[in-house]
Design a protein around this motif. Structure first.
Motif: not given
Length: 266
Positions: A71-73, A75, A190, A193, A195-196, A225-228
């Motif tokens: 999942r992208v979020g 870590e 993207k 990226t 998660p935080d 890709n991760s979240f941010v």
């Protein structure tokens, strides 16, 4: 979902394709997979069971979603991060250290690869290193001819680094020659990226105050890709990765105008 050609696929190929679809789409349903691969529901459910056992997906009622690790979020905490790719990180770190010149003022971002750079800075003279990672600061404290500046801020628990508005404010007042950045994921579409959100803001500031931005990214993180997002591909001056990078990913990066340094690993 367009139709596939799974009649000529081996089970391993089909399962790899399913895992990729789950990662790309975030959720897939059994009827869609049945139609796409032209296989029976029982076969598809068997594939999902196998993929879940291997930790690649998580089954849900009627389908599948990415596993926590995909999942992208997600870590992992520092203590849980794998050491199986240590040779990749060490090779990248050693190459990155060769870019550091006597008298430089540099930033080492938090992370295992930047941490590995510490062993290769022993012979540098009159070096100033700015860090927000407490473990990196502790390692550099033992190195002669290196002045260490520790950026304060809110301690990010389990990750041993500082983040938040205070860390950003302190960094914003500085100018440095080079920043060596870690990332959780990188893709041409993207960029870099993590998660935080707080970590992302610190990284953005590091890039903004540096004359040269160097991304240390092992091949396992490329194409993901991760979240941010904390950097567009064009904001990175140089990427150092390892020779396990796929030809497709390397081609995409160079076609996007990125300078990529590939360090040979075995």
């Amino acid at each position: 979902m367009s139709e596939g050609n799974s009649d000529i696929m081996f089970a391993e190929e089909r399962q790899a394709a399913i895992a990729k679809l789950v990662q790309e789409r975030g959720k897939v349903l059994v009827p869609d997979l049945v139609s796409f691969f032209k296989m029976s529901p029982a076969t598809i459910r068997g594939d999902l069971r196998d993929l879940e056992t291997r930790g690649l997906i998580k089954r849900t009622h009627g389908g599948a979603i990415p596993s926590d690790a995909a999942r992208v979020g997600f870590e992992p905490e520092n203590k849980d991060k794998t050491v199986k790719d240590r040779s990749l990180k060490e090779a990248i770190a050693k190459k990155a250290a060769e870019l550091v010149e006597d008298g430089d003022i540099i930033i080492l971002d938090a992370g295992l690869t930047t941490k590995a750079m510490c062993d290769h800075l022993q012979d540098k003279n009159n070096l100033t290193v700015i860090v927000n990672d407490l473990e990196i600061a502790s390692l550099l404290e033992r190195v002669d001819n290196v002045s260490v500046v520790v950026i304060g801020g809110m301690l990010r628990r389990q990750f041993h680094c500082t983040v938040g508005p205070f860390a950003v404010k302190l960094l914003s007042e500085l100018n440095v020659d080079k920043v060596f950045l870690g990332t959780n994921a990188f893709s041409v579409r993207k960029g870099c990226t993590t998660p935080d959100m707080n970590q992302a803001e610190v990284k953005r500031t590091m890039i903004r105050i540096a004359t040269q931005s160097v991304l240390l990214c092992d091949s396992a993180k490329i194409g993901k890709n991760s979240f941010v997002q904390f950097a567009e591909p064009g904001e990175i001056d140089l990427v150092i990765t390892d020779s396990r990078i796929s030809e497709q990913h390397l081609r995409e990066m160079t076609e996007a105008g990125m300078e990529v340094m590939v360090e040979q690993v075995y």
